[in-house]
Design an enzyme around this catalytic site. Structure first.
Site, PDB file in Angstrom:
ATOM      1  N   VAL A 151       0.832  -1.209   0.000  1.00 46.02           N
ATOM      2  CA  VAL A 151       0.000   0.000   0.000  1.00 46.02           C
ATOM      3  C   VAL A 151       0.864   1.257   0.000  1.00 46.02           C
ATOM      4  CG1 VAL A 151      -1.687   1.332   1.325  1.00 46.02           C
ATOM      5  CG2 VAL A 151      -1.960  -1.136   1.085  1.00 46.02           C
ATOM      6  N   GLY A 152       1.889   1.272   0.851  1.00 46.54           N
ATOM      7  CA  GLY A 152       2.756   2.438   0.920  1.00 46.54           C
ATOM      8  C   GLY A 152       3.413   2.741  -0.417  1.00 46.54           C
TER       9      GLY A 152
ATOM     10  N   SER B 250      -9.044  -1.204   8.091  1.00 45.48           N
ATOM     11  CA  SER B 250      -9.339  -2.467   7.411  1.00 45.48           C
ATOM     12  C   SER B 250     -10.825  -2.765   7.518  1.00 45.48           C
ATOM     13  CB  SER B 250      -8.534  -3.598   8.046  1.00 45.48           C
ATOM     14  OG  SER B 250      -9.060  -4.857   7.690  1.00 45.48           O
ATOM     15  N   SER B 251     -11.342  -3.496   6.550  1.00 48.42           N
ATOM     16  CA  SER B 251     -12.767  -3.846   6.578  1.00 48.42           C
ATOM     17  C   SER B 251     -13.102  -4.802   7.720  1.00 48.42           C
ATOM     18  CB  SER B 251     -13.177  -4.480   5.246  1.00 48.42           C
ATOM     19  OG  SER B 251     -12.407  -5.641   4.984  1.00 48.42           O
ATOM     20  N   CYS B 252     -12.077  -5.419   8.344  1.00 46.60           N
ATOM     21  CA  CYS B 252     -12.352  -6.365   9.432  1.00 46.60           C
ATOM     22  C   CYS B 252     -12.793  -5.661  10.720  1.00 46.60           C
ATOM     23  CB  CYS B 252     -11.140  -7.246   9.704  1.00 46.60           C
ATOM     24  SG  CYS B 252      -9.787  -6.379  10.504  1.00 46.60           S
TER      25      CYS B 252
ATOM     26  N   TYR C  21      -6.414  -7.752  15.558  1.00 50.06           N
ATOM     27  CA  TYR C  21      -6.101  -6.784  14.506  1.00 50.06           C
ATOM     28  C   TYR C  21      -7.232  -5.767  14.369  1.00 50.06           C
ATOM     29  CZ  TYR C  21      -4.839  -5.007   9.860  1.00 50.06           C
ATOM     30  OH  TYR C  21      -4.507  -4.201   8.796  1.00 50.06           O
TER      31      TYR C  21
ATOM     32  N   LYS D 242      -7.195  -1.633  14.895  1.00 52.04           N
ATOM     33  CA  LYS D 242      -7.606  -0.687  13.857  1.00 52.04           C
ATOM     34  C   LYS D 242      -8.758   0.209  14.336  1.00 52.04           C
ATOM     35  CE  LYS D 242      -4.721  -1.434  10.540  1.00 52.04           C
ATOM     36  NZ  LYS D 242      -3.803  -0.350  10.130  1.00 52.04           N
TER      37      LYS D 242
ATOM     38  N   PRO E 144     -10.000   0.454   3.788  1.00 54.50           N
ATOM     39  CA  PRO E 144      -9.936  -0.278   2.514  1.00 54.50           C
ATOM     40  C   PRO E 144     -10.532  -1.674   2.659  1.00 54.50           C
ATOM     41  CG  PRO E 144      -7.767   0.533   3.214  1.00 54.50           C
ATOM     42  CD  PRO E 144      -8.679   0.630   4.383  1.00 54.50           C
ATOM     43  N   THR E 145     -11.052  -2.178   1.566  1.00 56.13           N
ATOM     44  CA  THR E 145     -11.466  -3.569   1.500  1.00 56.13           C
ATOM     45  C   THR E 145     -10.219  -4.436   1.304  1.00 56.13           C
ATOM     46  OG1 THR E 145     -12.998  -5.095   0.414  1.00 56.13           O
ATOM     47  CG2 THR E 145     -11.829  -3.530  -1.011  1.00 56.13           C
ATOM     48  N   ASN E 146     -10.378  -5.708   0.964  1.00 54.48           N
ATOM     49  CA  ASN E 146      -9.235  -6.589   0.728  1.00 54.48           C
ATOM     50  C   ASN E 146      -8.414  -6.073  -0.459  1.00 54.48           C
ATOM     51  OD1 ASN E 146      -9.958  -8.879   2.625  1.00 54.48           O
ATOM     52  ND2 ASN E 146     -11.793  -8.790   1.359  1.00 54.48           N
ATOM     53  N   LEU E 147      -7.103  -5.995  -0.263  1.00 57.64           N
ATOM     54  CA  LEU E 147      -6.223  -5.405  -1.264  1.00 57.64           C
ATOM     55  C   LEU E 147      -5.285  -6.435  -1.881  1.00 57.64           C
ATOM     56  CD1 LEU E 147      -5.264  -2.282   0.854  1.00 57.64           C
ATOM     57  CD2 LEU E 147      -6.913  -2.331  -1.035  1.00 57.64           C
TER      58      LEU E 147
ATOM     59  N   TRP F 251      -8.365 -23.645   1.096  1.00 61.31           N
ATOM     60  CA  TRP F 251      -8.951 -23.659   2.440  1.00 61.31           C
ATOM     61  C   TRP F 251     -10.463 -23.470   2.419  1.00 61.31           C
ATOM     62  CZ3 TRP F 251      -6.396 -21.359   7.343  1.00 61.31           C
ATOM     63  CH2 TRP F 251      -5.167 -21.995   7.567  1.00 61.31           C
TER      64      TRP F 251
ATOM     65  N   ASP G 239     -13.427 -20.817   7.390  1.00 66.07           N
ATOM     66  CA  ASP G 239     -13.835 -19.943   6.296  1.00 66.07           C
ATOM     67  C   ASP G 239     -13.641 -18.465   6.628  1.00 66.07           C
ATOM     68  OD1 ASP G 239     -14.613 -21.518   4.156  1.00 66.07           O
ATOM     69  OD2 ASP G 239     -16.635 -21.849   4.936  1.00 66.07           O
TER      70      ASP G 239
END
Length: 299
Positions: free
Chosen positions: A2-3, A94-96, A123, A127, A150-153, A189, A256
C-alpha cells in the site's frame, strides 16, 4: 504494497518532496524514534499505511503481536503528528473492523454495533482504536486526522508467503507452483462459499490521494469496489489466469472466516471517486508482477 502504491500515485501527480521510511529504517513501535523522525523531517501530510498484517492463519496465531504492534505503531505516529503540527493525517484501517454478522453491504455507521470475527479480533480492535484516536484528536484539538477503511487489497509488491499471506496472493503462488510442478490438484482452504471484495492497491492509492485533497470529515470512509465474489469463483479466476488446468480440492476442516465482507462505498462514490481496475485485469497484473519478481517474493 500500500505504501509503495501511494508513493507511485504521488509521483504520478507530480509530488517530489516525498518522505518515506521502511520498517528496517524506522521502527514505528519505538516512541522516541518516531518522535525524532517527526522532529527531523517535519512532514506536512502523513499517510499512515504501516501495519502488521496477514491472513487468517497469521492473525489467529500471532494474536498478541497483531494487537500490540498495531496499537503502538498508530499511537506513536498519530500522537507525533499532533505534537509536530501535521496539517493532515490519513489513517488506513481495514474492513475487518466491522461486526462479523453485520448487515451487508457494510456501512460506516455499523462500526461497534456487534461482535467481531474471532480469528482476527486483535487486529480489528487495534484498527478500531486507530479510528477512535483520530476522532479523539479531531474532537479535542481540531486535528485534521481522517480514517479510511480499505477492502481486501492486492497488487504490486504483495506478500506471497504461504504462512501469512492473504487469500489472493496465496492462491497466485499456489497455482503457479502447481502448474510448474505439473500437480494434479491444488488444495484450497474452507468451503469456497464466503464472499469477498478485492481492490487493486493502485486504485486504493488513487482513492487515498483523492480523499486527502477532498475530504476533511471526522467519520471514516470505506474504500472498495462495492462488488464481491465467492472465494470459489476467485480461486477459479486465479487458476485460469495462471494457466493451471488441474483439479481444485477444498479442505473443509480449515476455517472460512467471516461469511461475507462487502463494503458500502456509496459515501465514496458520492464524494466523486470510483475504482477503475476490475478484478480479472488486476489479477493478471498481479500475476505478471509475481512472475517478474518471484525470486524476491518466494524467498
Amino acid at each position: 504494497m500500500v505504501g509503495s502504491a501511494i508513493v507511485r500515485g504521488l509521483a504520478k501527480k507530480g509530488f517530489e518532496n516525498i518522505v518515506t521510511r521502511t520498517s528496517s529504517e524506522l521502527d514505528l513501535r519505538n516512541q522516541q524514534a518516531v518522535a525524532d523522525f517527526f522532529a527531523e523531517e517535519k512532514p506536512d501530510y502523513v499517510f499512515l499505511a504501516a501495519a502488521k498484517v496477514g491472513g487468517i492463519l497469521a492473525n489467529n496465531t500471532y494474536r498478541a503481536e497483531f494487537l500490540y504492534d498495531n496499537l503502538i505503531m498508530e499511537a506513536n505516529v498519530i500522537n507525533s503528528a499532533h505534537e509536530h503540527d501535521v496539517k493532515k493525517l490519513m489513517f488506513l484501517g481495514s474492513s475487518c473492523i466491522y461486526p462479523k454478522m453485520a448487515p451487508q453491504p457494510l456501512r460506516e455507521d455499523y462500526l461497534l454495533t456487534g461482535l467481531l470475527e474471532e480469528t482476527n479480533e486483535p487486529y480489528a480492535i487495534a484498527k478500531i482504536a486507530g479510528i477512535k484516536l483520530c476522532e479523539a484528536y479531531h474532537d479535542q484539538y481540531g486535528s485534521n486526522f481522517i480514517s479510511v477503511m480499505p477492502t481486501n487489497l492486492y497488487g504490486y509488491g504483495d506478500n506471497y508467503d504461504l504462512n501469512n499471506s492473504h487469500v489472493l496472493p496465496a492462491l497466485i503462488r499456489k497455482f503457479h507452483q502447481a502448474k510448474e510442478e505439473n500437480k494434479q490438484f491444488v488444495e484450497a482452504w474452507g468451503t469456497g462459499s464466503p464472499k469477498r471484495e478485492f481492490l487493486f492497491a493502485d486504485d486504493l492509492a488513487e482513492a487515498c490521494l483523492f480523499l486527502m485533497e477532498n475530504y476533511n470529515g471526522r467519520e471514516l470512509v470505506n474504500i472498495g469496489t462495492g462488488e464481491d465474489l465467492a472465494i470459489k469463483e476467485l480461486t477459479e479466476l486465479v487458476a485460469k489466469t495462471t494457466g493451471f488446468e488441474g483439479e481444485i480440492k477444498w479442505d473443509t476442516t480449515k476455517p472460512d472466516g467471516t461469511p461475507r465482507k462487502l463494503m458500502d462505498v456509496s459515501k465514496l462514490h458520492n464524494l466523486g471517486w470510483k475504482h477503475t481496475i476490475e478484478l480479472p485485469e488486476g489479477v493478471a497484473l498481479a500475476y505478471q508482477d509475481f512472475l517478474q519478481n518471484q525470486e524476491i517474493y518466494t524467498v
